[in-house]
Design a protein around this motif. Structure first.
Motif, short mmCIF file in Angstrom:
data_model
loop_
_atom_site.label_atom_id
_atom_site.label_comp_id
_atom_site.label_asym_id
_atom_site.label_seq_id
_atom_site.Cartn_x
_atom_site.Cartn_y
_atom_site.Cartn_z
N LEU A 107 3.89 -2.28 -1.00
CA LEU A 107 3.02 -2.70 -1.92
C LEU A 107 1.85 -3.71 -1.58
O LEU A 107 0.82 -4.00 -2.41
N ASN A 108 2.20 -4.48 -0.74
CA ASN A 108 1.19 -5.65 -0.22
C ASN A 108 0.05 -5.19 0.76
O ASN A 108 -0.90 -5.83 1.11
N SER A 109 0.24 -3.86 1.23
CA SER A 109 -0.69 -3.14 2.30
C SER A 109 -2.14 -3.01 1.80
O SER A 109 -2.09 -2.82 0.49
N GLU A 110 -3.11 -2.99 2.46
CA GLU A 110 -4.44 -2.74 2.11
C GLU A 110 -4.47 -1.17 1.68
O GLU A 110 -5.22 -0.80 0.87
N ILE A 111 -4.04 -0.43 2.30
CA ILE A 111 -4.05 0.86 2.56
C ILE A 111 -3.39 1.40 1.00
O ILE A 111 -3.85 1.99 0.29
N TYR A 112 -2.06 0.39 0.77
CA TYR A 112 -1.79 1.00 -0.68
C TYR A 112 -2.74 0.71 -1.81
O TYR A 112 -2.92 1.39 -2.84
N ALA A 113 -3.27 -0.66 -1.86
CA ALA A 113 -4.32 -1.17 -2.54
C ALA A 113 -5.47 0.15 -2.73
O ALA A 113 -5.93 0.00 -3.88
N GLN A 114 -5.90 0.65 -1.65
CA GLN A 114 -7.01 1.14 -1.93
C GLN A 114 -6.71 2.91 -2.00
O GLN A 114 -7.52 3.57 -2.61
N ALA A 115 -5.60 3.27 -1.34
CA ALA A 115 -5.37 4.77 -1.53
C ALA A 115 -4.34 5.09 -2.39
O ALA A 115 -4.27 6.36 -2.96
N ALA A 116 -3.32 4.36 -2.90
CA ALA A 116 -2.44 4.57 -3.90
C ALA A 116 -2.50 3.96 -5.03
O ALA A 116 -2.49 4.68 -6.08
N LYS A 117 -2.68 2.84 -5.22
CA LYS A 117 -2.61 2.12 -6.54
C LYS A 117 -3.52 2.94 -7.58
O LYS A 117 -3.15 2.88 -8.69
N PRO A 118 -4.77 2.92 -7.03
CA PRO A 118 -5.76 3.51 -8.00
C PRO A 118 -5.50 4.66 -8.87
O PRO A 118 -5.50 4.94 -9.95
N HIS A 119 -4.66 5.48 -7.82
CA HIS A 119 -4.24 6.94 -8.56
C HIS A 119 -2.92 6.51 -9.58
O HIS A 119 -3.02 7.04 -10.53
N ARG A 120 -2.10 5.57 -9.20
CA ARG A 120 -0.94 5.19 -9.96
C ARG A 120 -1.54 4.69 -11.34
O ARG A 120 -1.38 5.15 -12.37
N LEU A 121 -2.43 3.97 -11.31
CA LEU A 121 -3.32 3.28 -12.55
C LEU A 121 -3.76 4.50 -13.33
O LEU A 121 -3.85 4.10 -14.45
N ALA A 122 -4.45 5.26 -12.73
CA ALA A 122 -5.17 6.45 -13.50
C ALA A 122 -4.23 7.56 -13.92
O ALA A 122 -4.63 8.18 -14.94
N VAL A 123 -3.25 7.92 -13.48
CA VAL A 123 -2.55 8.92 -13.79
C VAL A 123 -1.16 8.47 -14.56
O VAL A 123 -0.63 9.32 -15.38
N VAL A 124 -0.46 7.53 -14.28
CA VAL A 124 0.83 7.07 -14.88
C VAL A 124 0.49 6.27 -16.18
O VAL A 124 -0.05 5.09 -16.30
N ALA A 125 0.94 6.88 -17.33
CA ALA A 125 0.74 6.06 -18.60
C ALA A 125 1.79 5.03 -18.89
O ALA A 125 1.63 4.01 -19.37
N ASN A 126 2.86 5.67 -18.31
CA ASN A 126 4.00 4.56 -18.74
C ASN A 126 4.99 4.65 -17.52
O ASN A 126 5.40 5.76 -16.95
N TRP A 127 5.65 3.64 -17.28
CA TRP A 127 6.53 3.40 -15.92
C TRP A 127 7.66 2.48 -16.08
O TRP A 127 7.48 1.46 -16.62
N ARG A 128 8.59 3.08 -15.89
CA ARG A 128 9.93 1.93 -15.76
C ARG A 128 10.50 2.13 -14.28
O ARG A 128 10.66 3.12 -13.56
N PHE A 129 10.87 1.04 -13.54
CA PHE A 129 11.09 0.76 -12.13
C PHE A 129 12.05 -0.09 -11.92
O PHE A 129 12.30 -1.47 -12.44
N PHE A 130 13.32 0.34 -11.64
CA PHE A 130 14.59 -0.20 -11.53
C PHE A 130 14.76 -0.46 -10.07
O PHE A 130 15.08 0.39 -9.19
#
Length: 136
Positions: A107-130
């Motif tokens: 989660l703290n990696s630069e590649i996550y920030a650039q390549a994964a997180k933008p997709h999560r924010l764009a496509v996931v409307a609601n999320w629960r994480f346990f």
């Protein structure tokens, strides 16, 4: 609810300490992705954005930081036996890590920030994480 705060991550790491952890993800996708206008890797559907964009970026980040998550389960909710209308999740994913610190590295990696997180924010409307751990 779609964003992980640094405080939530800190608290989870303090609570969990060392040892294996299993993360349960409950996901609702947006009807259509909501990418920033200048995002170059936008996907046409939320599912494609999640599986090709987010999951692909997450795997690249994990590889970069030397973490090997174990996907235990990924599937679609078919029927809620004891569920309300707000429990109609599109996808459920369960992933094991050797430690919460390993997940945090991703989660703290630069590649996550650039390549994964933008997709999560764009496509996931609601999320629960346990975060869970076996009692045995």
């Amino acid at each position: 609810m779609n964003e992980l705060s640094p405080a939530a991550i800190d608290e989870a790491e303090q609570t969990l300490g060392d040892g294996p952890v299993v993360m349960v993800n409950l996901l609702w996708f947006r009807e259509t992705p909501d990418y920033p206008a200048d995002f170059v890797d936008a996907k046409l559907s939320a599912r494609t954005g999640y599986y090709e964009g987010y999951v692909g970026g997450f795997r690249a980040a994990a590889e970069q930081v030397g973490v090997v998550p174990e996907l235990l389960y990924a599937g679609t909710q078919l029927h809620g036996l004891l569920a309300g209308p707000e429990d109609d999740w599109d996808e459920i994913a369960i992933v094991r890590y050797d430690s919460f610190a390993d997940l945090r590295k991703i989660l703290n990696s630069e590649i996550y920030a650039q390549a994964a997180k933008p997709h999560r924010l764009a496509v996931v409307a609601n999320w629960r994480f346990f975060a869970t751990r076996s009692q045995s």
